[in-house]
Each structure stands twice: as structure tokens, then as C-alpha cells.
Motif scaffolding. Structure first.
Motif, PDB file in Angstrom:
ATOM      1  N   ALA A 259       0.847  -1.194   0.000  1.00 16.94           N
ATOM      2  CA  ALA A 259       0.000   0.000   0.000  1.00 16.94           C
ATOM      3  C   ALA A 259       0.880   1.241   0.000  1.00 16.94           C
ATOM      4  O   ALA A 259       1.627   1.485   0.943  1.00 16.94           O
ATOM      5  CB  ALA A 259      -0.919  -0.008   1.213  1.00 16.94           C
ATOM      6  N   ARG A 260       0.794   2.031  -1.064  1.00 13.16           N
ATOM      7  CA  ARG A 260       1.505   3.305  -1.126  1.00 13.16           C
ATOM      8  C   ARG A 260       0.644   4.469  -0.664  1.00 13.16           C
ATOM      9  O   ARG A 260       1.161   5.478  -0.206  1.00 13.16           O
ATOM     10  CB  ARG A 260       1.980   3.573  -2.563  1.00 13.16           C
TER      11      ARG A 260
ATOM     12  N   ASN B  88      -2.681  11.425  12.346  1.00 12.10           N
ATOM     13  CA  ASN B  88      -1.900  10.366  11.705  1.00 12.10           C
ATOM     14  C   ASN B  88      -1.571  10.676  10.246  1.00 12.10           C
ATOM     15  O   ASN B  88      -1.258   9.760   9.480  1.00 12.10           O
ATOM     16  CB  ASN B  88      -2.661   9.041  11.791  1.00 12.10           C
ATOM     17  N   GLY B  89      -1.660  11.929   9.840  1.00 11.11           N
ATOM     18  CA  GLY B  89      -1.150  12.340   8.535  1.00 11.11           C
ATOM     19  C   GLY B  89      -2.146  12.354   7.405  1.00 11.11           C
ATOM     20  O   GLY B  89      -1.743  12.545   6.255  1.00 11.11           O
ATOM     21  N   PHE B  90      -3.438  12.178   7.656  1.00 10.12           N
ATOM     22  CA  PHE B  90      -4.427  12.197   6.587  1.00 10.12           C
ATOM     23  C   PHE B  90      -4.805  13.646   6.267  1.00 10.12           C
ATOM     24  O   PHE B  90      -4.851  14.502   7.154  1.00 10.12           O
ATOM     25  CB  PHE B  90      -5.675  11.417   6.980  1.00 10.12           C
TER      26      PHE B  90
ATOM     27  N   ARG C 189      -3.710   9.496   2.705  1.00  7.15           N
ATOM     28  CA  ARG C 189      -2.376   9.622   3.285  1.00  7.15           C
ATOM     29  C   ARG C 189      -1.411   8.804   2.450  1.00  7.15           C
ATOM     30  O   ARG C 189      -1.678   7.650   2.118  1.00  7.15           O
ATOM     31  CB  ARG C 189      -2.343   9.104   4.727  1.00  7.15           C
ATOM     32  N   SER C 190      -0.272   9.395   2.102  1.00 10.18           N
ATOM     33  CA  SER C 190       0.747   8.718   1.314  1.00 10.18           C
ATOM     34  C   SER C 190       1.812   8.162   2.234  1.00 10.18           C
ATOM     35  O   SER C 190       2.356   8.873   3.087  1.00 10.18           O
ATOM     36  CB  SER C 190       1.374   9.681   0.295  1.00 10.18           C
ATOM     37  N   VAL C 191       2.126   6.877   2.079  1.00  6.18           N
ATOM     38  CA  VAL C 191       3.162   6.248   2.894  1.00  6.18           C
ATOM     39  C   VAL C 191       4.538   6.580   2.359  1.00  6.18           C
ATOM     40  O   VAL C 191       5.525   6.542   3.090  1.00  6.18           O
ATOM     41  CB  VAL C 191       2.942   4.721   2.939  1.00  6.18           C
TER      42      VAL C 191
END
Length: 421
Positions: free
Chosen positions: A142-143, A163-165, A342-344
Motif C-alpha cells: 500500500a503506497r 496520523n497524517g491524513f 495519506r501517502s506512505v
């Protein structure tokens, strides 16, 4: 914060097991009851079914590729041997580059006594962060992560932002009454190139999907032509679902023969027994927004063949003309949700240290060595040499000039030009 939390509290994140089914069912029921718009939840996700009844079959199906492979992609948070949270995820596209968070429920679903005991150990928001972090680190393919939540859920919005969303789009769920559908079906739609959908049209639907979305949403979805194709197993599964739920799926697209592209697409999920509302998905090319009344009229005429029921349509904020048309025909806003992603891939870039000596450049260490101005590139061609030599030797013939230019070591033939000596 996560490192301190893991050390001070006994929180274990692990995959779903058979002994967790009862607690997970309670959490899932709480999540459905807490959603004020049940119709919106039915359009976003498939109807919930009992995991305890199909656990054995779903466990076997998770071992090889099939449409139900990731149904049991559920992780639970256990505190003192008690399940205090769960998260359910699934792939959003065929490539698996984008995954979706279907459901996340934490300790807010517990009783008052359990919630007091839980607060003494760890907050519910921390459990949600641990569940999200476990999925980010465990599902390596998952990217990008995607989710959809109600705009009025401030606690969930704060958790996901922590959490970065970030918000990507706003989605509105519209409900059109059966009487309004009957009025729309009174006239004949102007759709001369209405075609049925098949796997051969996957590339046309893929192009239409990309043109109808903004660049950021297109990057997050990361769809490909295979996402618009249906395999043989998928077709059989869909037929079984339609037989069990007494539903029927009708889809079509409008083809533009001059540009050789699809300019509109719709998919209707009809309830043949009238026990549930009809649902629809609608996509129109940005340059053909005048097709909204025509496509809606076509869908209204199809709905007249089944028992009368309301129609629920999902609409994103991509096109203002679609929202204005729904308001003009008297559609009702059922719910409003927020699409977040959100991008990992940004994780390494954000945590990369910039204060180490490896990241310093020579110009940062010694500012005096920086050049005053950028050098101007240039070149000396044979024509430039010849023109400059003609100015110094006007009486020299052309043949002798070429011989002297080709022999740069012959200094006697051009004593007057210091640049060629």
C-alpha cells in the motif's frame, strides 16, 4: 508518542482470530448504529454480514486470489486480554497500490465501566493510532491510504489528521423521491449513442474516470483499465449476490463517435422487491455537463420497470453543475462525508535528518567559494575562426585559408592571428 505508549501500556495489535468474533461483532454493530445516515453507509460499503457464520469459509478464501480474499483483513487491539478496538481494511484498486480503511472502532464503543478502565491504561485515540500505524507498517504494497468519514465526526477527524491524513474531496449523498423520478421519466432522453458496458470498453471508462477527477484525486485512486473489467469469477459472485439480495445491476455509457471517447457513464443497482432504495453512480465528462438531465432521465425510465422506491446517488464536489442540477430537481441531501488520504511514501522524506554532515554541501560549509555569477557556455566553430582570420589577412585566398585552419600547428601561414597560433 507511539514509542512511549508501547512501553507503558500492554497493547497488542494482531490479526483477527476466531475467539475475537463476538467482541468484533459488537464493535461493528456499534459503528453501524452510531452512523446517523444508514443509507449513506449502505452505498459506501456492502451490507454487513455475520463474520462468525462465514469465518471458516472466508479464512480458506484468504489464502488465494479471489473477490473475498481480503474480507478478513481485520486487526484487533487487545488490552489485558480484552479486545478494545478493531480496524478493517481492503484494497481499493486491482494493483493494490491504494488501500481503504473500511471501519475503525475503538474504546468509544464500550460500556461506561469498561471505558473508565480503558482510560486508566490508554486512551481510545492512542489505540486508533496504533491500529493505523500497524496497517501502515504491515501492508507493504500500500503506497496510499484512503478513507471516508462523516463531516460531523470531530473525534475521528482529529484522529486521522493526527496520523497524517489530509482532505481530498467532499462527497454528498442525494436522495430522489419516487414521484420526482416519475416526472423525469415522462420525456424521451436524447442519447443516440447509449451503449451497454462490457470488458472491451474498460479503456474508454478508464479515460472517462481520469478526465472527470482532479489530478490529486486521480493520483490517490491510481486506477488502471483492469479496474473496470470483471473477471469470470467476479461475474459469478455478482450473480449470486443479486440472487440472494433480490437486486439487479444495469450499467451503460454514452459514446462520442467524433472524439472516440466515452462522455458519460452510469450504474444502477435496482431492488426488484422494493425492500431497499435503488442506488446509482454517475460519471460525466467535464466538457459534457449538459448530459446530466439526459442520463438522469434514462435512469428514471429504467427504474419505472421495478417497484417504486427512492434513488440514492453519490456525488463528489468535482462538478458544480451536477450539484446545481440535483438541487434544481428537488433532490434531498442525505449525508455529507469527507474523503481523506495519506501517502506512505512521504514517511522517509519527512523523517530524514537534515542536520547531519552527509547532507551538507561544500557551498554551505564555505560560503566564500560560491561563484559570483553563472558561467555562460560558448563554442568556437570553424566559421568563426575563418571570419576572424579574413579580417587579419584580407589578401589571402580561400584555399590557403582552409589549409591553414585545418593545420593548427602551421604557425607560419597565419602569423597575424594570435588566437590561432
Amino acid at each position: 508518542m507511539m514509542r512511549t505508549l508501547r512501553q507503558t501500556s500492554d497493547v497488542q495489535i494482531r490479526p483477527l482470530q476466531y475467539r475475537d468474533l463476538e467482541a468484533v461483532e459488537q464493535l461493528r454493530c456499534y459503528a453501524i448504529d452510531a452512523d446517523t445516515s444508514a443509507s449513506a453507509a449502505s452505498m459506501v460499503r456492502e451490507p454487513a454480514f455475520s463474520l462468525s457464520r462465514w469465518y471458516g469459509l472466508l479464512k480458506c478464501l484468504s489464502w488465494f486470489p479471489n473477490p473475498f480474499q481480503h474480507t478478513l483483513s481485520v486487526y484487533v487491539a487487545e488490552v489485558n486480554q480484552a479486545v478494545q478496538g478493531m480496524i478493517q481494511v481492503s484494497p481499493f484498486n486491482r494493483a493494490g497500490s491504494t488501500w481503504r480503511i473500511d471501519r475503525l472502532v475503538t474504546g468509544s464503543a464500550l460500556t461506561s465501566d469498561d471505558r473508565k478502565n480503558l482510560t486508566a491504561l490508554v486512551a481510545a485515540t492512542d489505540i486508533g493510532s496504533l491500529l493505523l500505524r500497524h496497517c501502515f507498517e504491515g501492508i507493504l504494497q500500500a503506497r496510499t491510504w484512503l478513507l471516508e468519514l462523516n463531516v460531523t465526526d470531530e473525534d475521528a477527524l482529529s484522529l486521522y489528521r493526527h496520523n497524517g491524513f489530509q482532505p481530498v474531496a467532499q462527497i454528498t449523498y442525494w436522495s430522489i423521491a419516487a414521484e420526482q423520478l416519475g416526472e423525469l421519466a415522462t420525456r424521451e432522453p436524447d442519447l443516440p449513442n447509449l451503449m451497454p458496458v462490457s470488458n472491451a470498453d474498460a479503456h474508454l471508462l478508464y479515460q472517462l474516470d481520469n478526465m472527470a477527477m482532479p489530478p490529486l484525486v486521480r493520483q490517490v485512486f491510481d486506477r488502471h483499465p483492469q479496474d473496470f473489467k470483471t473477471s469470470l469469477v467476479g461475474s459469478l459472485v455478482r450473480l449470486v449476490k443479486q440472487w440472494m439480495t433480490q437486486t439487479e445491476t444495469v450499467s451503460g455509457y454514452v459514446y462520442e463517435s467524433q472524439r472516440k471517447v466515452a462522455v458519460a457513464y452510469f450504474q444502477l443497482r435496482l431492488s426488484r422487491d422494493g425492500s431497499r432504495p435503488h442506488t446509482a453512480q454517475l460519471t460525466v465528462h467535464p466538457a459534457y455537463t449538459w448530459l446530466y438531465p439526459e442520463v438522469m432521465t434514462q435512469m428514471a425510465r429504467i427504474i419505472q420497470e421495478v417497484p417504486a422506491q427512492t434513488l440514492e446517488v453519490i456525488s463528489a464536489d468535482y462538478h458544480a453543475e451536477r450539484e446545481a442540477y440535483f438541487e434544481r430537481i428537488g433532490a434531498e441531501r442525505v449525508a455529507q462525508t469527507l474523503l481523506m488520504s495519506r501517502s506512505v511514501w512521504h514517511k522517509l522524506r519527512e523523517t530524514k535528518a537534515t542536520t547531519t554532515l552527509d547532507g551538507l554541501q561544500l557551498s554551505d560549509v564555505i560560503p566564500g567559494l560560491q561563484p559570483v555569477r553563472k558561467p555562460v557556455p560558448g563554442r568556437i566553430s570553424l566559421d568563426a575562426k575563418r571570419d576572424r582570420y579574413y579580417k587579419t589577412q584580407p589578401n589571402l585566398s580561400q584555399k590557403e585559408t582552409l589549409r591553414s585552419l585545418r593545420d593548427p600547428h602551421n604557425n607560419e601561414s597565419h602569423p597575424g592571428d594570435p588566437s590561432l597560433g
